[in-house]
Scaffold this motif. Structure first.
Motif, PDB file in Angstrom:
ATOM      1  N   GLU A  74     157.787  24.907 117.047  1.00 31.17           N
ATOM      2  CA  GLU A  74     156.462  25.235 117.351  1.00 31.17           C
ATOM      3  C   GLU A  74     156.359  26.586 116.334  1.00 31.17           C
ATOM      4  O   GLU A  74     154.858  27.189 116.681  1.00 31.17           O
ATOM      5  CB  GLU A  74     155.902  25.006 119.170  1.00 31.17           C
ATOM      6  CG  GLU A  74     154.673  25.691 119.396  1.00 31.17           C
ATOM      7  CD  GLU A  74     153.019  24.712 118.463  1.00 31.17           C
ATOM      8  OE1 GLU A  74     152.394  25.680 118.390  1.00 31.17           O
ATOM      9  OE2 GLU A  74     153.494  23.717 117.883  1.00 31.17           O
ATOM     10  N   SER A  75     157.020  27.933 116.579  1.00 28.84           N
ATOM     11  CA  SER A  75     157.323  28.868 115.643  1.00 28.84           C
ATOM     12  C   SER A  75     158.091  29.644 115.299  1.00 28.84           C
ATOM     13  O   SER A  75     158.159  30.417 115.049  1.00 28.84           O
ATOM     14  CB  SER A  75     157.053  29.823 117.245  1.00 28.84           C
ATOM     15  OG  SER A  75     158.218  29.891 117.955  1.00 28.84           O
ATOM     16  N   THR A  76     158.488  28.480 114.465  1.00 31.20           N
ATOM     17  CA  THR A  76     159.332  28.751 113.162  1.00 31.20           C
ATOM     18  C   THR A  76     159.003  28.109 111.572  1.00 31.20           C
ATOM     19  O   THR A  76     159.037  26.416 112.083  1.00 31.20           O
ATOM     20  CB  THR A  76     160.655  28.938 113.457  1.00 31.20           C
ATOM     21  OG1 THR A  76     161.222  26.927 113.560  1.00 31.20           O
ATOM     22  CG2 THR A  76     161.273  29.552 114.243  1.00 31.20           C
ATOM     23  N   TRP A  77     159.759  28.975 110.909  1.00 34.87           N
ATOM     24  CA  TRP A  77     158.876  27.737 109.756  1.00 34.87           C
ATOM     25  C   TRP A  77     160.488  27.286 108.853  1.00 34.87           C
ATOM     26  O   TRP A  77     161.263  28.032 108.484  1.00 34.87           O
ATOM     27  CB  TRP A  77     158.266  28.121 108.889  1.00 34.87           C
ATOM     28  CG  TRP A  77     156.931  28.239 109.435  1.00 34.87           C
ATOM     29  CD1 TRP A  77     155.990  26.864 109.833  1.00 34.87           C
ATOM     30  CD2 TRP A  77     156.796  28.890 110.933  1.00 34.87           C
ATOM     31  NE1 TRP A  77     155.007  27.795 110.634  1.00 34.87           N
ATOM     32  CE2 TRP A  77     155.388  28.429 111.561  1.00 34.87           C
ATOM     33  CE3 TRP A  77     156.927  30.160 111.268  1.00 34.87           C
ATOM     34  CZ2 TRP A  77     154.365  29.135 111.904  1.00 34.87           C
ATOM     35  CZ3 TRP A  77     156.036  30.801 112.655  1.00 34.87           C
ATOM     36  CH2 TRP A  77     155.051  30.230 112.987  1.00 34.87           C
ATOM     37  N   GLY A  78     160.876  26.870 108.158  1.00 37.16           N
ATOM     38  CA  GLY A  78     161.434  27.216 106.516  1.00 37.16           C
ATOM     39  C   GLY A  78     161.403  27.834 105.676  1.00 37.16           C
ATOM     40  O   GLY A  78     159.887  28.626 105.663  1.00 37.16           O
ATOM     41  N   GLY A  86     138.951  34.527  93.752  1.00 36.90           N
ATOM     42  CA  GLY A  86     140.570  34.066  93.138  1.00 36.90           C
ATOM     43  C   GLY A  86     141.476  33.849  93.768  1.00 36.90           C
ATOM     44  O   GLY A  86     140.988  34.740  95.296  1.00 36.90           O
ATOM     45  N   ILE A  87     142.399  32.964  94.266  1.00 33.48           N
ATOM     46  CA  ILE A  87     142.751  32.362  94.718  1.00 33.48           C
ATOM     47  C   ILE A  87     144.499  32.233  93.761  1.00 33.48           C
ATOM     48  O   ILE A  87     144.291  31.949  93.060  1.00 33.48           O
ATOM     49  CB  ILE A  87     142.999  31.051  95.500  1.00 33.48           C
ATOM     50  CG1 ILE A  87     144.212  30.473  96.511  1.00 33.48           C
ATOM     51  CG2 ILE A  87     142.218  29.765  94.135  1.00 33.48           C
ATOM     52  CD1 ILE A  87     143.870  29.608  97.642  1.00 33.48           C
ATOM     53  N   LYS A  88     145.520  32.735  94.416  1.00 33.22           N
ATOM     54  CA  LYS A  88     146.906  32.508  93.693  1.00 33.22           C
ATOM     55  C   LYS A  88     147.893  32.682  94.070  1.00 33.22           C
ATOM     56  O   LYS A  88     147.950  33.303  95.519  1.00 33.22           O
ATOM     57  CB  LYS A  88     147.584  33.461  92.807  1.00 33.22           C
ATOM     58  CG  LYS A  88     146.969  34.832  93.155  1.00 33.22           C
ATOM     59  CD  LYS A  88     147.374  36.498  92.221  1.00 33.22           C
ATOM     60  CE  LYS A  88     147.078  37.075  93.017  1.00 33.22           C
ATOM     61  NZ  LYS A  88     147.807  38.130  91.414  1.00 33.22           N
ATOM     62  N   ASN A  89     149.451  32.419  94.152  1.00 30.56           N
ATOM     63  CA  ASN A  89     150.216  32.942  94.627  1.00 30.56           C
ATOM     64  C   ASN A  89     150.181  32.101  96.256  1.00 30.56           C
ATOM     65  O   ASN A  89     150.826  32.323  96.933  1.00 30.56           O
ATOM     66  CB  ASN A  89     150.971  34.175  94.823  1.00 30.56           C
ATOM     67  CG  ASN A  89     151.470  34.858  94.539  1.00 30.56           C
ATOM     68  OD1 ASN A  89     151.376  34.626  93.528  1.00 30.56           O
ATOM     69  ND2 ASN A  89     150.784  36.427  94.296  1.00 30.56           N
ATOM     70  N   VAL A  90     150.194  30.149  96.351  1.00 33.61           N
ATOM     71  CA  VAL A  90     149.902  29.795  97.628  1.00 33.61           C
ATOM     72  C   VAL A  90     151.665  28.986  97.337  1.00 33.61           C
ATOM     73  O   VAL A  90     152.308  29.056  96.448  1.00 33.61           O
ATOM     74  CB  VAL A  90     148.976  28.730  96.575  1.00 33.61           C
ATOM     75  CG1 VAL A  90     148.961  27.361  97.999  1.00 33.61           C
ATOM     76  CG2 VAL A  90     147.580  28.566  96.516  1.00 33.61           C
ATOM     77  N   HIS A  91     151.738  29.086  98.621  1.00 39.42           N
ATOM     78  CA  HIS A  91     153.023  28.608  99.248  1.00 39.42           C
ATOM     79  C   HIS A  91     153.044  27.781 100.516  1.00 39.42           C
ATOM     80  O   HIS A  91     151.954  27.827 100.590  1.00 39.42           O
ATOM     81  CB  HIS A  91     154.046  29.611  98.972  1.00 39.42           C
ATOM     82  CG  HIS A  91     154.587  31.080  98.180  1.00 39.42           C
ATOM     83  ND1 HIS A  91     153.791  31.583  97.285  1.00 39.42           N
ATOM     84  CD2 HIS A  91     156.059  30.782  97.966  1.00 39.42           C
ATOM     85  CE1 HIS A  91     154.300  31.970  96.347  1.00 39.42           C
ATOM     86  NE2 HIS A  91     155.404  31.821  96.815  1.00 39.42           N
ATOM     87  N   TYR A  92     153.940  26.995  99.676  1.00 38.56           N
ATOM     88  CA  TYR A  92     154.310  25.987 101.706  1.00 38.56           C
ATOM     89  C   TYR A  92     155.590  26.345 101.900  1.00 38.56           C
ATOM     90  O   TYR A  92     155.871  26.665 101.636  1.00 38.56           O
ATOM     91  CB  TYR A  92     153.636  24.932 101.474  1.00 38.56           C
ATOM     92  CG  TYR A  92     154.974  23.866 100.508  1.00 38.56           C
ATOM     93  CD1 TYR A  92     155.917  23.469 101.849  1.00 38.56           C
ATOM     94  CD2 TYR A  92     155.024  23.887  99.393  1.00 38.56           C
ATOM     95  CE1 TYR A  92     156.616  22.528 101.522  1.00 38.56           C
ATOM     96  CE2 TYR A  92     155.582  22.975  99.153  1.00 38.56           C
ATOM     97  CZ  TYR A  92     156.933  22.603 100.139  1.00 38.56           C
ATOM     98  OH  TYR A  92     157.677  21.564  99.752  1.00 38.56           O
ATOM     99  N   ALA A  93     155.317  26.613 103.784  1.00 43.64           N
ATOM    100  CA  ALA A  93     157.040  26.726 104.366  1.00 43.64           C
ATOM    101  C   ALA A  93     156.449  25.443 105.946  1.00 43.64           C
ATOM    102  O   ALA A  93     155.622  25.681 106.133  1.00 43.64           O
ATOM    103  CB  ALA A  93     156.914  27.846 105.073  1.00 43.64           C
ATOM    104  N   PRO A  94     157.225  24.126 105.625  1.00 40.79           N
ATOM    105  CA  PRO A  94     157.157  23.212 106.761  1.00 40.79           C
ATOM    106  C   PRO A  94     157.811  23.918 107.921  1.00 40.79           C
ATOM    107  O   PRO A  94     158.520  24.877 108.259  1.00 40.79           O
ATOM    108  CB  PRO A  94     159.208  22.395 106.559  1.00 40.79           C
ATOM    109  CG  PRO A  94     158.894  22.758 104.283  1.00 40.79           C
ATOM    110  CD  PRO A  94     158.619  24.414 104.747  1.00 40.79           C
ATOM    111  N   MET A  95     157.217  23.383 109.002  1.00 37.43           N
ATOM    112  CA  MET A  95     156.917  23.946 110.453  1.00 37.43           C
ATOM    113  C   MET A  95     157.988  23.395 111.297  1.00 37.43           C
ATOM    114  O   MET A  95     158.926  22.550 110.517  1.00 37.43           O
ATOM    115  CB  MET A  95     155.889  23.609 110.987  1.00 37.43           C
ATOM    116  CG  MET A  95     155.182  23.800 112.356  1.00 37.43           C
ATOM    117  SD  MET A  95     154.309  23.783 113.511  1.00 37.43           S
ATOM    118  CE  MET A  95     153.920  25.156 113.127  1.00 37.43           C
ATOM    119  N   LEU A  96     159.528  23.830 111.578  1.00 35.47           N
ATOM    120  CA  LEU A  96     161.079  23.285 112.419  1.00 35.47           C
ATOM    121  C   LEU A  96     160.182  23.118 113.133  1.00 35.47           C
ATOM    122  O   LEU A  96     160.900  22.292 113.992  1.00 35.47           O
ATOM    123  CB  LEU A  96     161.461  24.474 111.827  1.00 35.47           C
ATOM    124  CG  LEU A  96     161.690  24.397 110.008  1.00 35.47           C
ATOM    125  CD1 LEU A  96     163.274  26.030 110.500  1.00 35.47           C
ATOM    126  CD2 LEU A  96     162.372  23.679 109.216  1.00 35.47           C
TER     127      LEU A  96
END
Length: 182
Positions: A21-25, A9-19
């Protein structure tokens, strides 16, 4: 906590935009995950000496694959593909001059004792293929798939995942920000 004997199974998919090279939203959910397939990318090299395969090396160039979901959230179209929303019409417009942005992809694979949480650090996504079909006698929802690439970051990191010895605080906070090892 003991190790999983099986995973499914797979669940809890999230994305975080890359701000940078080493930080994300902040991670945002993508509900309705159906499947995620990832294949390693890289080359194998062999150096022959003394009439044998003296040294072998494999390069790690990340992963490529696809994710199938029920639908993508509107924010994904805006954050990643650069769609713009009309201020009064509230219509989303795709512009061919916009360049897609990289993002981190977070998700969980279930197991028999606990879930394993993952993060792919530098992901890019193709635009989704759109199929429009008529509804027949039965009702089967449509899904959409997007192709993904997980590229190595400048420091070489590609993907990270939890294990049975991961502190509970790290596991509980997995979707509040993108995990970064110091």
């Amino acid at each position: 906590m003991s190790e999983n004997k099986v995973q499914f199974g797979i669940k809890n998919v999230h994305y975080a935009p890359m701000l940078t090279e080493s930080t994300w939203g902040t991670p945002k959910p993508i509900h309705g995950s159906v499947a995620l397939n990832l294949n390693p990318i890289g080359e194998s090299g062999v150096f022959y000496a003394d009439n044998i395969a003296y040294f072998r090396s494999d390069s790690n160039e990340g992963y490529e694959g696809d994710i199938e979901v029920a639908t993508l959230p509107v924010d994904f179209y805006k954050d990643i593909y650069g769609y713009e929303e009309g201020s009064t019409s509230k219509v989303l417009v795709e512009n061919s001059n916009k360049i897609s942005k990289a993002f981190a992809l977070l998700f969980e694979e279930e197991g028999d004792t606990s879930g394993t949480k993952y993060v792919g650090y530098k992901c890019t996504a193709s635009r989704p293929k759109k199929t429009f079909k008529t509804k027949g006698k039965g009702f089967e929802p449509q899904t959409l798939s997007i192709s993904l690439k997980f590229d190595p970051m400048e420091n070489g990191n590609v993907i990270a995942f939890t294990q049975s010895t991961t502190p509970s605080e790290t596991v509980q906070n997995w979707y509040t920000k993108v995990f970064e090892e110091v």
